[in-house]
Motif scaffolding. Structure first.
Motif, PDB file in Angstrom:
ATOM      1  N   TRP A 221      12.884   0.454  14.591  1.00  0.00           N
ATOM      2  CA  TRP A 221      12.861   1.833  15.092  1.00  0.00           C
ATOM      3  C   TRP A 221      12.006   2.749  14.211  1.00  0.00           C
ATOM      4  O   TRP A 221      11.557   3.810  14.662  1.00  0.00           O
ATOM      5  CB  TRP A 221      14.285   2.406  15.129  1.00  0.00           C
ATOM      6  N   PHE A 222      11.744   2.329  12.964  1.00  0.00           N
ATOM      7  CA  PHE A 222      11.060   3.223  12.034  1.00  0.00           C
ATOM      8  C   PHE A 222       9.610   3.470  12.451  1.00  0.00           C
ATOM      9  O   PHE A 222       9.132   4.604  12.417  1.00  0.00           O
ATOM     10  CB  PHE A 222      11.108   2.641  10.622  1.00  0.00           C
ATOM     11  N   ASN A 223       8.893   2.403  12.845  1.00  0.00           N
ATOM     12  CA  ASN A 223       7.499   2.582  13.261  1.00  0.00           C
ATOM     13  C   ASN A 223       7.376   3.541  14.433  1.00  0.00           C
ATOM     14  O   ASN A 223       6.470   4.381  14.478  1.00  0.00           O
ATOM     15  CB  ASN A 223       6.880   1.228  13.622  1.00  0.00           C
ATOM     16  N   ALA A 224       8.286   3.416  15.387  1.00  0.00           N
ATOM     17  CA  ALA A 224       8.235   4.311  16.539  1.00  0.00           C
ATOM     18  C   ALA A 224       8.529   5.756  16.142  1.00  0.00           C
ATOM     19  O   ALA A 224       7.953   6.693  16.703  1.00  0.00           O
ATOM     20  CB  ALA A 224       9.231   3.853  17.606  1.00  0.00           C
TER      21      ALA A 224
ATOM     22  N   ALA B 274       0.818  -1.214   0.000  1.00  0.00           N
ATOM     23  CA  ALA B 274       0.000   0.000   0.000  1.00  0.00           C
ATOM     24  C   ALA B 274       0.850   1.261   0.000  1.00  0.00           C
ATOM     25  O   ALA B 274       0.449   2.290  -0.534  1.00  0.00           O
ATOM     26  CB  ALA B 274      -0.939  -0.003   1.202  1.00  0.00           C
ATOM     27  N   GLY B 275       2.021   1.207   0.615  1.00  0.00           N
ATOM     28  CA  GLY B 275       2.859   2.392   0.709  1.00  0.00           C
ATOM     29  C   GLY B 275       2.809   2.997   2.097  1.00  0.00           C
ATOM     30  O   GLY B 275       1.955   2.657   2.930  1.00  0.00           O
ATOM     31  N   LEU B 276       3.715   3.926   2.358  1.00  0.00           N
ATOM     32  CA  LEU B 276       3.851   4.502   3.696  1.00  0.00           C
ATOM     33  C   LEU B 276       2.678   5.398   4.064  1.00  0.00           C
ATOM     34  O   LEU B 276       2.132   5.307   5.169  1.00  0.00           O
ATOM     35  CB  LEU B 276       5.158   5.290   3.779  1.00  0.00           C
ATOM     36  N   ILE B 277       2.255   6.274   3.152  1.00  0.00           N
ATOM     37  CA  ILE B 277       1.194   7.231   3.477  1.00  0.00           C
ATOM     38  C   ILE B 277      -0.134   6.530   3.748  1.00  0.00           C
ATOM     39  O   ILE B 277      -0.792   6.813   4.769  1.00  0.00           O
ATOM     40  CB  ILE B 277       1.063   8.283   2.354  1.00  0.00           C
ATOM     41  N   PRO B 278      -0.611   5.615   2.882  1.00  0.00           N
ATOM     42  CA  PRO B 278      -1.852   4.905   3.233  1.00  0.00           C
ATOM     43  C   PRO B 278      -1.750   4.130   4.537  1.00  0.00           C
ATOM     44  O   PRO B 278      -2.722   4.066   5.301  1.00  0.00           O
ATOM     45  CB  PRO B 278      -2.060   3.963   2.035  1.00  0.00           C
ATOM     46  N   THR B 279      -0.587   3.538   4.799  1.00  0.00           N
ATOM     47  CA  THR B 279      -0.425   2.805   6.055  1.00  0.00           C
ATOM     48  C   THR B 279      -0.514   3.741   7.246  1.00  0.00           C
ATOM     49  O   THR B 279      -1.161   3.431   8.258  1.00  0.00           O
ATOM     50  CB  THR B 279       0.929   2.069   6.067  1.00  0.00           C
TER      51      THR B 279
END
Length: 307
Positions: free
Chosen positions: A227-230, A139-144
């Motif tokens: 670490w990216f999600n946080a 889906a990509g970063l923005i939709p997620t």
């Protein structure tokens, strides 16, 4: 007659494949030297990190930075980091997210893989094709991010688990091992009146301990190192896991909360604090990997001789 036999044996020695020849001493020495250099290339940086974290401010200043030869050992950096400040809280957050996340991911992956491993299960093939499609199209970063925001998971620990809870690759690996379970065992269990859940828990899972241990390690290391999600879902610094605190200390050069005064007075060197946090981040993976290694080898062997 003896001359004919000698000629035949000489021809056999000449025509033997290369991999059947006895290793040459020079080749063995070269392999040993390469392995020693490879080990040194891995262990020497780790040695520097550990020694620097155990050195006092004076030793680090005299060395001009990273310490190679220790001059006394002190655990002051670790005592300050684990005294209840930001690093202690971040370590507990990482341990909690890793524990609950691995448990949740393994539960979902095992149930999904077992369902897909049963040929007669409802929607077996369409679900498998759907999962395979997600490996190539995302889906990509923005939709997620918008989805996580709409679910109200911003500034929630669930945002560190749910977006990356399931790996299709791990599900496919589990499915392949579950399909290797002897059909006779499952049929006999059904004859005795066992349901699918009991078959999974008492027959399939005990026979798949090797692959389960390996997949659990994959999930645990993924959660521990994430670490990216946080960084995009958490705004509260008190909720940050250890890897984000490590990024702030080492990459951004920020000082951990509660240690600024100690660092300013020169009691503890900033570099020693950074190296100590790196050691804390490495300990769980270094401790768990040797215990799972034997299961990893067994899992590879089962996959090689299956079918």
């Amino acid at each position: 007659m003896s001359s004919v036999l000698t000629e035949d044996r000489s021809e056999e020695r000449v025509t033997r494949p290369v991999w059947e020849e006895a290793p040459h001493p020079a080749g063995l020495a070269a392999k040993g030297a390469i392995l020693v250099l490879a080990c040194l290339a891995v262990l020497f940086p780790l040695w520097i990190v550990v020694v620097t974290s155990l050195s006092d401010a004076g030793t680090i200043t005299e060395a001009g930075g990273l310490v190679i030869v220790p001059d006394g050992i002190t655990f002051r950096s670790y005592q300050e980091l684990l005294s209840g400040g930001q690093v202690t809280r971040a370590t507990l957050v990482s341990l909690g997210v890793t524990g609950f996340g691995t448990l949740f991911s393994m539960t979902v992956s095992i149930l999904c893989a077992y369902g897909l491993s049963r040929p007669g299960s409802l929607g077996h093939r369409p679900m498998l094709m759907f999962l395979l499609a997600t490996m190539f199209f995302g889906a990509g970063l923005i939709p997620t991010y918008l989805l996580v925001q709409s679910l109200g998971l911003i500034d929630s620990y669930l945002a560190l688990i749910l977006p990356s809870a399931v790996s299709v690759f791990n599900i496919l690996v589990l499915r392949a091992f579950f399909m290797g379970t002897a059909p006779e065992l499952i049929d006999s269990a059904r004859i005795d009146g066992a349901g699918e859940l009991r078959i999974l828990l008492q027959i399939v899972l005990p026979l798949s301990r090797a692959v389960i241990a390996v997949i659990a390690l994959f999930y645990a290391v993924g959660y521990w190192n994430a670490w990216f999600n946080a960084s995009i879902y958490l705004n509260d610094q008190d909720m940050m896991p250890l890897q984000n605190v490590l990024n702030q200390l080492v990459i951004k050069g920020e000082r951990p909360t509660g240690l600024a005064q100690t660092i300013n007075t020169g009691e503890i060197n900033t570099l020693s604090i950074q190296m100590a946090v790196m050691v804390l981040a490495l300990i769980p993976v270094a401790v768990l990997s040797p215990f799972v290694q034997k299961h990893f080898k067994k899992g590879m062997l089962i996959g090689a001789i299956k079918g």
